[in-house]
Enzyme design. Structure first.
Site, PDB file in Angstrom:
ATOM      1  N   CYS A   1       1.232  -1.851   0.047  1.00  0.00           N
ATOM      2  CA  CYS A   1       0.152   0.354  -0.056  1.00  0.00           C
ATOM      3  C   CYS A   1       1.013   1.285   0.094  1.00  0.00           C
ATOM      4  O   CYS A   1       2.224   1.077   0.248  1.00  0.00           O
ATOM      5  CB  CYS A   1      -1.157  -0.522   0.836  1.00  0.00           C
ATOM      6  SG  CYS A   1      -1.488  -1.388   1.789  1.00  0.00           S
ATOM      7  N   ASP A   2       0.611   2.357  -0.806  1.00  0.00           N
ATOM      8  CA  ASP A   2       0.846   3.737  -0.645  1.00  0.00           C
ATOM      9  C   ASP A   2      -0.451   4.414  -0.359  1.00  0.00           C
ATOM     10  O   ASP A   2      -1.147   4.710  -1.005  1.00  0.00           O
ATOM     11  CB  ASP A   2       2.069   2.969  -1.740  1.00  0.00           C
ATOM     12  CG  ASP A   2       2.926   5.216  -1.677  1.00  0.00           C
ATOM     13  OD1 ASP A   2       3.164   5.282  -0.612  1.00  0.00           O
ATOM     14  OD2 ASP A   2       3.083   5.148  -2.474  1.00  0.00           O
ATOM     15  N   THR A   3       0.187   5.404   0.265  1.00  0.00           N
ATOM     16  CA  THR A   3      -0.637   7.114   0.644  1.00  0.00           C
ATOM     17  C   THR A   3      -0.400   7.932   1.002  1.00  0.00           C
ATOM     18  O   THR A   3       1.012   8.779   1.133  1.00  0.00           O
ATOM     19  CB  THR A   3      -1.394   6.901   2.430  1.00  0.00           C
ATOM     20  OG1 THR A   3      -2.443   4.993   1.919  1.00  0.00           O
ATOM     21  CG2 THR A   3      -2.526   7.835   2.228  1.00  0.00           C
TER      22      THR A   3
ATOM     23  N   THR B   1      -5.068   5.970  -1.648  1.00  0.00           N
ATOM     24  CA  THR B   1      -3.991   5.292  -0.973  1.00  0.00           C
ATOM     25  C   THR B   1      -4.439   4.527  -2.623  1.00  0.00           C
ATOM     26  O   THR B   1      -5.140   3.481  -2.497  1.00  0.00           O
ATOM     27  CB  THR B   1      -4.768   4.122   0.358  1.00  0.00           C
ATOM     28  OG1 THR B   1      -5.016   5.662   1.243  1.00  0.00           O
ATOM     29  CG2 THR B   1      -4.297   3.377   0.311  1.00  0.00           C
ATOM     30  N   GLY B   2      -2.978   3.629  -2.639  1.00  0.00           N
ATOM     31  CA  GLY B   2      -2.857   2.968  -3.657  1.00  0.00           C
ATOM     32  C   GLY B   2      -2.439   1.036  -3.158  1.00  0.00           C
ATOM     33  O   GLY B   2      -2.371   1.226  -1.826  1.00  0.00           O
TER      34      GLY B   2
END
Length: 246
Positions: free
Chosen positions: A119-121, A155-156
């Site tokens: 995840c990345d945000t 968020t990816g």
């Protein structure tokens, strides 16, 4: 509860028999891991781990945390903010994190199917992408910009599947985007919040699930996506993988 169901439950309680629900049970709620299924969270974020635990998962030999070796502070990756849209940027970051761990797992062999979640945000305000503040002064600058206005939280997520048959890993990617509106904040409000230490490891300089929730007027979107892992969508996609592998 209607009268007929109440009578049935009382009767079954007397006989010590289980109540069988008349509708088909969900295949992923609560989410449980089959014996041939491993799950890895490629993140050290305690908030993302907490969300997975809220789904019913507890750390075990089937579910654990492996920090991704991907360096998100790499200048080459950071420069992508200038060429990619924010949703594309977080999907790229999440995919890089998940792929790095998936490659480790694939190289180590194993008898189970393994799913890796990366995840990345980021926070986006007027086209500017805000990640984690580098100092209290940068946190102040971020929060001052967010005060009394709305911004987006992207968020990816990448869900990588490493098949036990040795085939190449597959990657399911998506982005959860929500709108957050802040209250009007005074400088004293902002410095008081920074003094708690909470902003320093969070995109945009605040955590909605903590004291930072006091800064928020309203949200439009996925609360868990704002936290860093959109629970409902992740659960749905994990359930789909589980059905396909069963």
């Amino acid at each position: 509860m209607n009268t007929n169901k109440l009578i049935i439950l009382l009767f079954l309680q007397i006989l010590k028999l289980p109540y069988i629900h008349p509708h088909p049970m969900s295949t992923y709620l609560p989410f449980t891991l089959p014996p041939t299924f491993n799950l890895i969270l490629a993140s050290t974020s305690p908030r993302r781990l907490e969300i997975l635990q809220t789904m019913g998962l507890q750390p075990s030999h089937h579910f654990n945390v492996i920090p991704s070796p991907f360096n998100e502070d790499d200048p080459a990756f950071r420069d992508l903010k200038r060429t990619l849209k924010p949703d594309e940027y977080v999907i790229r970051g999440a995919t890089n994190k998940a792929k790095a761990v998936a490659e480790q797992v694939a190289g180590g062999g194993g008898r189970n199917n393994t799913v890796v979640i990366g995840c990345d945000t980021v926070v986006e305000k007027d086209g500017e992408v805000m990640e984690k503040p580098s100092s209290p002064s940068s946190a102040f600058k971020m929060l001052r910009a967010l005060s009394g206005s709305s911004h987006s939280v992207h968020t990816g997520v990448c869900i990588s599947l490493v098949n036990r048959d040795g085939s190449p890993p597959t990657h399911d990617q998506f982005c959860s985007t929500s709108r957050v509106t802040f209250n009007e904040l005074t400088d004293e409000d902002i410095w008081g919040y920074i003094g708690t230490g909470e902003p320093m490891d969070k995109a945009g300089g605040y955590g909605i699930q903590g004291i930072g929730g006091c800064l928020v007027d309203n949200i439009d979107g996925d609360f868990y996506g704002i936290m860093g892992l959109p629970m409902g969508e992740v659960a749905k996609r994990l359930g789909k993988i589980q059905r396909e592998l069963s």
